[in-house]
Design a protein around this motif. Structure first.
Motif, PDB file in Angstrom:
ATOM      1  N   LEU A   1       0.826  -1.213   0.000  1.00  0.00           N
ATOM      2  CA  LEU A   1       0.000   0.000   0.000  1.00  0.00           C
ATOM      3  C   LEU A   1       0.859   1.262   0.000  1.00  0.00           C
ATOM      4  O   LEU A   1       0.593   2.210  -0.741  1.00  0.00           O
ATOM      5  CB  LEU A   1      -0.935   0.004   1.205  1.00  0.00           C
ATOM      6  CG  LEU A   1      -2.055  -1.028   1.171  1.00  0.00           C
ATOM      7  CD1 LEU A   1      -2.845  -0.993   2.478  1.00  0.00           C
ATOM      8  CD2 LEU A   1      -2.977  -0.790  -0.010  1.00  0.00           C
ATOM      9  N   VAL A   2       1.883   1.275   0.816  1.00  0.00           N
ATOM     10  CA  VAL A   2       2.790   2.425   0.854  1.00  0.00           C
ATOM     11  C   VAL A   2       3.511   2.561  -0.487  1.00  0.00           C
ATOM     12  O   VAL A   2       3.668   3.666  -1.018  1.00  0.00           O
ATOM     13  CB  VAL A   2       3.803   2.270   2.012  1.00  0.00           C
ATOM     14  CG1 VAL A   2       4.883   3.329   1.948  1.00  0.00           C
ATOM     15  CG2 VAL A   2       3.082   2.311   3.351  1.00  0.00           C
ATOM     16  N   SER A   3       3.921   1.454  -1.030  1.00  0.00           N
ATOM     17  CA  SER A   3       4.659   1.446  -2.281  1.00  0.00           C
ATOM     18  C   SER A   3       3.826   1.969  -3.450  1.00  0.00           C
ATOM     19  O   SER A   3       4.364   2.644  -4.336  1.00  0.00           O
ATOM     20  CB  SER A   3       5.137   0.026  -2.572  1.00  0.00           C
ATOM     21  OG  SER A   3       5.835  -0.031  -3.774  1.00  0.00           O
ATOM     22  N   LEU A   4       2.544   1.665  -3.473  1.00  0.00           N
ATOM     23  CA  LEU A   4       1.697   2.135  -4.571  1.00  0.00           C
ATOM     24  C   LEU A   4       1.693   3.658  -4.656  1.00  0.00           C
ATOM     25  O   LEU A   4       1.850   4.231  -5.736  1.00  0.00           O
ATOM     26  CB  LEU A   4       0.265   1.626  -4.399  1.00  0.00           C
ATOM     27  CG  LEU A   4       0.022   0.159  -4.698  1.00  0.00           C
ATOM     28  CD1 LEU A   4      -1.437  -0.188  -4.413  1.00  0.00           C
ATOM     29  CD2 LEU A   4       0.372  -0.192  -6.121  1.00  0.00           C
ATOM     30  N   ALA A   5       1.515   4.309  -3.512  1.00  0.00           N
ATOM     31  CA  ALA A   5       1.481   5.772  -3.511  1.00  0.00           C
ATOM     32  C   ALA A   5       2.840   6.355  -3.883  1.00  0.00           C
ATOM     33  O   ALA A   5       2.938   7.294  -4.680  1.00  0.00           O
ATOM     34  CB  ALA A   5       1.041   6.274  -2.143  1.00  0.00           C
TER      35      ALA A   5
ATOM     36  N   LEU B   1       7.004  -4.120  -1.017  1.00  0.00           N
ATOM     37  CA  LEU B   1       7.454  -2.870  -1.617  1.00  0.00           C
ATOM     38  C   LEU B   1       7.755  -3.065  -3.096  1.00  0.00           C
ATOM     39  O   LEU B   1       7.350  -2.276  -3.953  1.00  0.00           O
ATOM     40  CB  LEU B   1       8.693  -2.368  -0.874  1.00  0.00           C
ATOM     41  CG  LEU B   1       9.301  -1.058  -1.321  1.00  0.00           C
ATOM     42  CD1 LEU B   1       8.368   0.092  -0.991  1.00  0.00           C
ATOM     43  CD2 LEU B   1      10.637  -0.864  -0.642  1.00  0.00           C
ATOM     44  N   ALA B   2       8.446  -4.148  -3.413  1.00  0.00           N
ATOM     45  CA  ALA B   2       8.803  -4.447  -4.809  1.00  0.00           C
ATOM     46  C   ALA B   2       7.565  -4.675  -5.662  1.00  0.00           C
ATOM     47  O   ALA B   2       7.496  -4.194  -6.801  1.00  0.00           O
ATOM     48  CB  ALA B   2       9.713  -5.669  -4.856  1.00  0.00           C
ATOM     49  N   GLU B   3       6.593  -5.404  -5.143  1.00  0.00           N
ATOM     50  CA  GLU B   3       5.388  -5.659  -5.936  1.00  0.00           C
ATOM     51  C   GLU B   3       4.644  -4.377  -6.272  1.00  0.00           C
ATOM     52  O   GLU B   3       4.134  -4.213  -7.381  1.00  0.00           O
ATOM     53  CB  GLU B   3       4.480  -6.644  -5.208  1.00  0.00           C
ATOM     54  CG  GLU B   3       5.007  -8.059  -5.262  1.00  0.00           C
ATOM     55  CD  GLU B   3       4.013  -9.071  -4.732  1.00  0.00           C
ATOM     56  OE1 GLU B   3       2.828  -8.992  -5.110  1.00  0.00           O
ATOM     57  OE2 GLU B   3       4.430  -9.920  -3.934  1.00  0.00           O
ATOM     58  N   GLY B   4       4.573  -3.451  -5.330  1.00  0.00           N
ATOM     59  CA  GLY B   4       3.944  -2.167  -5.611  1.00  0.00           C
ATOM     60  C   GLY B   4       4.699  -1.387  -6.668  1.00  0.00           C
ATOM     61  O   GLY B   4       4.093  -0.805  -7.583  1.00  0.00           O
ATOM     62  N   LEU B   5       6.026  -1.357  -6.562  1.00  0.00           N
ATOM     63  CA  LEU B   5       6.834  -0.666  -7.567  1.00  0.00           C
ATOM     64  C   LEU B   5       6.649  -1.282  -8.947  1.00  0.00           C
ATOM     65  O   LEU B   5       6.472  -0.570  -9.944  1.00  0.00           O
ATOM     66  CB  LEU B   5       8.318  -0.716  -7.175  1.00  0.00           C
ATOM     67  CG  LEU B   5       8.745   0.110  -5.964  1.00  0.00           C
ATOM     68  CD1 LEU B   5      10.163  -0.259  -5.548  1.00  0.00           C
ATOM     69  CD2 LEU B   5       8.635   1.593  -6.240  1.00  0.00           C
TER      70      LEU B   5
END
Length: 160
Positions: free
Chosen positions: A69-73, A120-124
């Protein structure tokens, strides 16, 4: 939706010599992320039993979701300013670091850190791939394109 004959003839094919590496790379990234998620979820009970930290199951399971969730933003903001390439590079390197940490974890803190890096990687990677797809005008139908920003589609408006 009507297509102009010359544009349809000149439009590059998805798996043409020029576009095949990009298309196959995107499919590989998405497949790798999905496989990682399923493989670790399947092996997690055994991993925690071997580490004698079964009580940490909730934390280890929730860590990648919170990081995602943090990574998406963060990735959306970053891709708006620098484009999808640095986001995808960072996602691939973070994915590698997270999987190595998870694979070689000798205790719960390292396992949680590896899972955080994986989320984190999946969001990126997800945002990088979506921005890349939406910014490729040849493959975004004209009816999807935003009149405000060329190359951007309203269905990806959160990213564009």
């Amino acid at each position: 939706m009507a297509l102009d004959a010359p544009a349809a003839i000149l439009a590059p094919r998805l798996l043409s010599r020029v576009n095949a590496p990009l298309a196959l790379g995107v499919v590989a990234l998405v497949t790798l992320g999905a496989f990682e998620n399923r493989a670790i979820s399947t092996a997690l009970p055994t991993m925690l039993t071997e580490l004698d930290t079964v009580s940490g199951f909730g934390v280890v399971t929730a860590a990648p979701l919170a990081a995602y969730l943090v990574s998406l933003a963060t990735a959306g903001w970053w891709a708006d300013r620098r484009g999808p390439a640095p986001v995808l590079r960072a996602g691939a390197l973070t994915f590698l670091a997270g999987m190595l940490a998870t694979a070689f974890a000798a205790g719960l803190p390292v396992l949680v850190a590896g899972r955080l890096l994986g989320g984190l990687a999946e969001g990126l990677l997800d945002v990088g791939v979506a921005v890349l797809a939406c910014s490729t005008r040849d493959y975004v139908p004209a009816s999807w394109r935003s009149s405000r920003r060329p190359g951007c589609c309203p269905r990806c408006s959160a990213l564009c």
